[in-house]
Design an enzyme around this catalytic site. Sequence first.
Site, mmCIF file in Angstrom:
data_model
loop_
_atom_site.group_PDB
_atom_site.id
_atom_site.type_symbol
_atom_site.label_atom_id
_atom_site.label_comp_id
_atom_site.label_asym_id
_atom_site.label_seq_id
_atom_site.Cartn_x
_atom_site.Cartn_y
_atom_site.Cartn_z
ATOM 1 N N LYS A 174 0.816 -1.217 0.000
ATOM 2 C CA LYS A 174 0.000 0.000 0.000
ATOM 3 C C LYS A 174 0.855 1.275 0.000
ATOM 4 O O LYS A 174 0.481 2.262 -0.635
ATOM 5 C CB LYS A 174 -0.962 -0.018 1.182
ATOM 6 C CG LYS A 174 -2.075 -1.072 1.045
ATOM 7 C CD LYS A 174 -3.208 -0.773 2.012
ATOM 8 C CE LYS A 174 -4.052 -1.995 2.315
ATOM 9 N NZ LYS A 174 -4.854 -2.495 1.208
ATOM 10 N N GLU A 207 -3.123 7.458 7.205
ATOM 11 C CA GLU A 207 -3.727 8.387 6.253
ATOM 12 C C GLU A 207 -4.999 8.952 6.849
ATOM 13 O O GLU A 207 -5.493 8.485 7.876
ATOM 14 C CB GLU A 207 -4.003 7.694 4.904
ATOM 15 C CG GLU A 207 -5.028 6.585 4.961
ATOM 16 C CD GLU A 207 -5.178 5.826 3.636
ATOM 17 O OE1 GLU A 207 -4.265 5.879 2.791
ATOM 18 O OE2 GLU A 207 -6.219 5.177 3.460
ATOM 19 N N ASN A 221 -15.340 -3.485 6.774
ATOM 20 C CA ASN A 221 -14.460 -3.240 5.628
ATOM 21 C C ASN A 221 -14.427 -4.392 4.629
ATOM 22 O O ASN A 221 -13.543 -4.464 3.794
ATOM 23 C CB ASN A 221 -13.030 -2.906 6.072
ATOM 24 C CG ASN A 221 -12.999 -1.697 6.989
ATOM 25 O OD1 ASN A 221 -13.729 -0.745 6.762
ATOM 26 N ND2 ASN A 221 -12.201 -1.754 8.026
ATOM 27 N N GLU A 248 -6.069 1.622 -3.294
ATOM 28 C CA GLU A 248 -5.082 0.600 -3.650
ATOM 29 C C GLU A 248 -5.462 0.036 -5.015
ATOM 30 O O GLU A 248 -6.566 0.266 -5.505
ATOM 31 C CB GLU A 248 -5.090 -0.536 -2.620
ATOM 32 C CG GLU A 248 -6.425 -1.259 -2.527
ATOM 33 C CD GLU A 248 -6.335 -2.608 -1.835
ATOM 34 O OE1 GLU A 248 -5.216 -3.102 -1.616
ATOM 35 O OE2 GLU A 248 -7.398 -3.183 -1.545
ATOM 36 N N ASN A 274 -5.777 -3.634 -7.012
ATOM 37 C CA ASN A 274 -5.758 -5.085 -6.894
ATOM 38 C C ASN A 274 -5.369 -5.667 -8.243
ATOM 39 O O ASN A 274 -6.055 -5.460 -9.237
ATOM 40 C CB ASN A 274 -7.112 -5.606 -6.430
ATOM 41 C CG ASN A 274 -7.398 -5.176 -5.001
ATOM 42 O OD1 ASN A 274 -6.501 -5.141 -4.165
ATOM 43 N ND2 ASN A 274 -8.631 -4.809 -4.724
HETATM 44 P P1 ADP Z 1 -7.981 -3.988 1.662
HETATM 45 O O1 ADP Z 1 -6.648 -4.211 1.049
HETATM 46 O O2 ADP Z 1 -8.136 -4.720 2.932
HETATM 47 O O3 ADP Z 1 -9.067 -4.171 0.680
HETATM 48 P P2 ADP Z 1 -8.472 -1.105 1.417
HETATM 49 O O4 ADP Z 1 -7.434 -0.065 1.551
HETATM 50 O O5 ADP Z 1 -8.935 -1.400 0.034
HETATM 51 O O6 ADP Z 1 -7.966 -2.441 2.107
HETATM 52 O O7 ADP Z 1 -9.714 -0.691 2.319
HETATM 53 C C1 ADP Z 1 -10.822 -1.534 2.538
HETATM 54 C C2 ADP Z 1 -12.009 -0.704 3.008
HETATM 55 O O8 ADP Z 1 -11.700 0.041 4.198
HETATM 56 C C3 ADP Z 1 -12.472 0.349 2.027
HETATM 57 O O9 ADP Z 1 -13.384 -0.158 1.089
HETATM 58 C C4 ADP Z 1 -13.120 1.387 2.926
HETATM 59 O O10 ADP Z 1 -14.425 0.977 3.295
HETATM 60 C C5 ADP Z 1 -12.270 1.345 4.174
HETATM 61 N N1 ADP Z 1 -11.190 2.357 4.144
HETATM 62 C C6 ADP Z 1 -9.920 2.149 3.805
HETATM 63 N N2 ADP Z 1 -9.199 3.283 3.903
HETATM 64 C C7 ADP Z 1 -10.027 4.249 4.323
HETATM 65 C C8 ADP Z 1 -9.887 5.645 4.631
HETATM 66 N N3 ADP Z 1 -8.724 6.276 4.527
HETATM 67 N N4 ADP Z 1 -10.975 6.317 5.044
HETATM 68 C C9 ADP Z 1 -12.165 5.688 5.167
HETATM 69 N N5 ADP Z 1 -12.365 4.384 4.903
HETATM 70 C C10 ADP Z 1 -11.319 3.658 4.477
HETATM 71 MG MG MG Z 2 -9.375 -3.118 -1.017
#
Ligand code: ADP
Ligand code: MG
Length: 650
Positions: free
Chosen positions: A116, A200, A235, A288, A290
């Site tokens: 990330k 962040e 999440n 991110e 994928n």
């Molecule tokens: P993963 O790799 O576990 O999928 P992500 O970075 O894609 O992690 O985040 C998964 C979820 O977490 C997102 O869909 C969102 O709902 C929440 N999320 C992640 N980062 C943030 C953020 N900075 N602010 C608010 N929600 C977040």
């Molecule tokens: Mg994700």
Amino acid sequence: MFKKILIANRGEIACRVIKTARRMGIATVAVYSDADRDALHVEMADEAVHIGPAPAADSYLAAEKIIAACKETGAQAVHPGYGFLSERASFCEALEAEGIIFIGPKPKAIRAMGDKIESKKFANAAKVSTVPGFLGVIEDGAHAERIAGEIGYPVMIKASAGGGGKGMRIAWDETEVRDGFERARSEAKNSFGDDRVFIEKYIVDPRHIEIQVLADAHGTTLYLGERECSIQRRNQKVVEEAPSPFLDAATRRAMGEQSVALAKAVDYQSAGTVEFIVDRERNFYFLEMNTRLQVEHPVTELITGIDLVEQMIRIAAGEKLALAQADIKLNGWAVESRLYAEDPYRNFLPSIGRLTRYRPPVEGKSGEAIVRNDTGVYEGAEISMYYDPMVAKLCTWAPTRLQAIDAMSDALDGFTVDGIEHNVPFLAALMRHPRWREGRLSTGFIAEEYPDGFAPMAPTDEEAAILARVSLSTHLVDAERRANHVDRLRPTMPARRDWVVKIGDAYHALTAGDAVAADWRPGQSVWRGEIDGRRLTAQLRPFANGLRIDWQGLSVRTRVFTPRLAELDALMPKKLPPDTSKMLLCPMPGLVVSIAVSEGQEVKAGETLAVVEAMKMENVLRAERDLTVGSIRAKPGESLAVDAVIMDFA
Ligand code: ADP
Ligand code: MG
Ligand code: ADP
């Protein structure tokens, strides 16, 4: 084009890849662990190779065994699906060294996007809008506090190597940052073998919207519109749709173009997904990328008409994309529901066991709608504790969003799953939730709408009236059959006009005219008919002298009486369910790890009572209110059945 490919995965995604390969005339090789000897993907593939014991680390994650299976069968390429080895650059390199093609991006792109922190740096360089934050590794608690202060609260602490919704926590102030940092770091180390965390800005009430990209090895990179995945629990995605009800054409285009820029910056080839969160003003921020096929890819396929697996295979074989950006047209609306083996009424605890009944709705056209069900199981199959608890991905397509949602509702109503607990009632309730139907979404939707979890719903008067008519209709069909076949020698009863149907504890007076004609036959578990011009699908499960009906997330016990019998029934003593409010019950089959209290102890709400391990997870059971512990009935080390009493309260 390849003659033979190996699918290094299991479950629904292995089956899904096999389907496309077969259509393209490519032979398929499945791999399987001990737990999957009888799995659907093994049966569907042309050949299958056993790769070891059930734990994924010894089978689906064992790169050398997969490579040996390729050599043994002469498979020229490997499709990794999602999860397992799909985002391991070292696996791609090991395949390459053997002259086997990885159906996915190049190792360099996987490395760049798999982390990330690194991927945010790439995104910044490609002028992609990212979540404000610190792009370095956080050293210690004091550092975390300083950075969080600069970003401004609330902040999110994330594991750089995290995934699957794990390894992230929100902090609203200094103490939470210090605490959260330490815990995030040790969690990251334990879960991902990498303790780097970063911080962040936490975007409050965002939507999760992601862009599907497709890139070939000849310089063409396209975006295939977006998917909205805001319906999440902790999440993790539960329901997805395409397109998003929130995006306008300009935002879609800006997100699409930035995603393409990012993909180009890492020489991306294959299908990939760029995830964003979007705030209320439609500002979007990169989360991110994928570098694989995504679970929810079918909704994109349904609105674009493009088979993403086919494109991945063609790109890996070196073909040029036969599409240009102008060819990508978004048509209609698609919704996906993830059917999980989990108990929605018990805080979504995982459930395992044999599928004693598994009858998905019929796939294909249904009126104006289309039903698609991606699955890797069949009736009689086992949901094991070793892998992902996803049973199926049910998708519907229709010209408009509400039509697609209604088609989903109907498909869920007709989806019979017995033998395990599952989330169909929850999904069915979601489909009628007004806020979902209006498209007013945020990633907090489930937490906000179901703050105390999901509880069985009681039917409204109107719904009870509908269920009473379904119950009476089936009863009369049953009675008629019995009169014709079973009780032939008895004098026929005069056709009765008045009936009373009991729904739960309430009595509904009906007449024979309230029964509706439907082509239901005794023994069928799904009833389809029309009541007051409204088409409905309900599931029937007979019990002693009665019928349980499941419909739209409701589950009611019904009985049909003559008026006289109803009067007598009302006089019967009520059987009260045992009072369990003064007991701590084991919420799932599991092992008692520890008992945190002693007899006679006073406990405040929220304090830990006991810890139970199930499916390799420790579940902390807490006091729901202030209470005094009575007698303790279970010991650490003891394995308990579901609902076994652990302790009672004074
Ligand atoms: P993963 O790799 O576990 O999928 P992500 O970075 O894609 O992690 O985040 C998964 C979820 O977490 C997102 O869909 C969102 O709902 C929440 N999320 C992640 N980062 C943030 C953020 N900075 N602010 C608010 N929600 C977040
Ligand atoms: Mg994700
Ligand atoms: P709002 O989001 O403005 O509160 P809604 O009409 O979406 O308004 O929902 C009102 C409340 O009713 C929500 O808090 C939700 O918990 C509950 N609710 C609405 N529909 C359902 C449903 N189908 N199942 C369970 N709860 C529901």
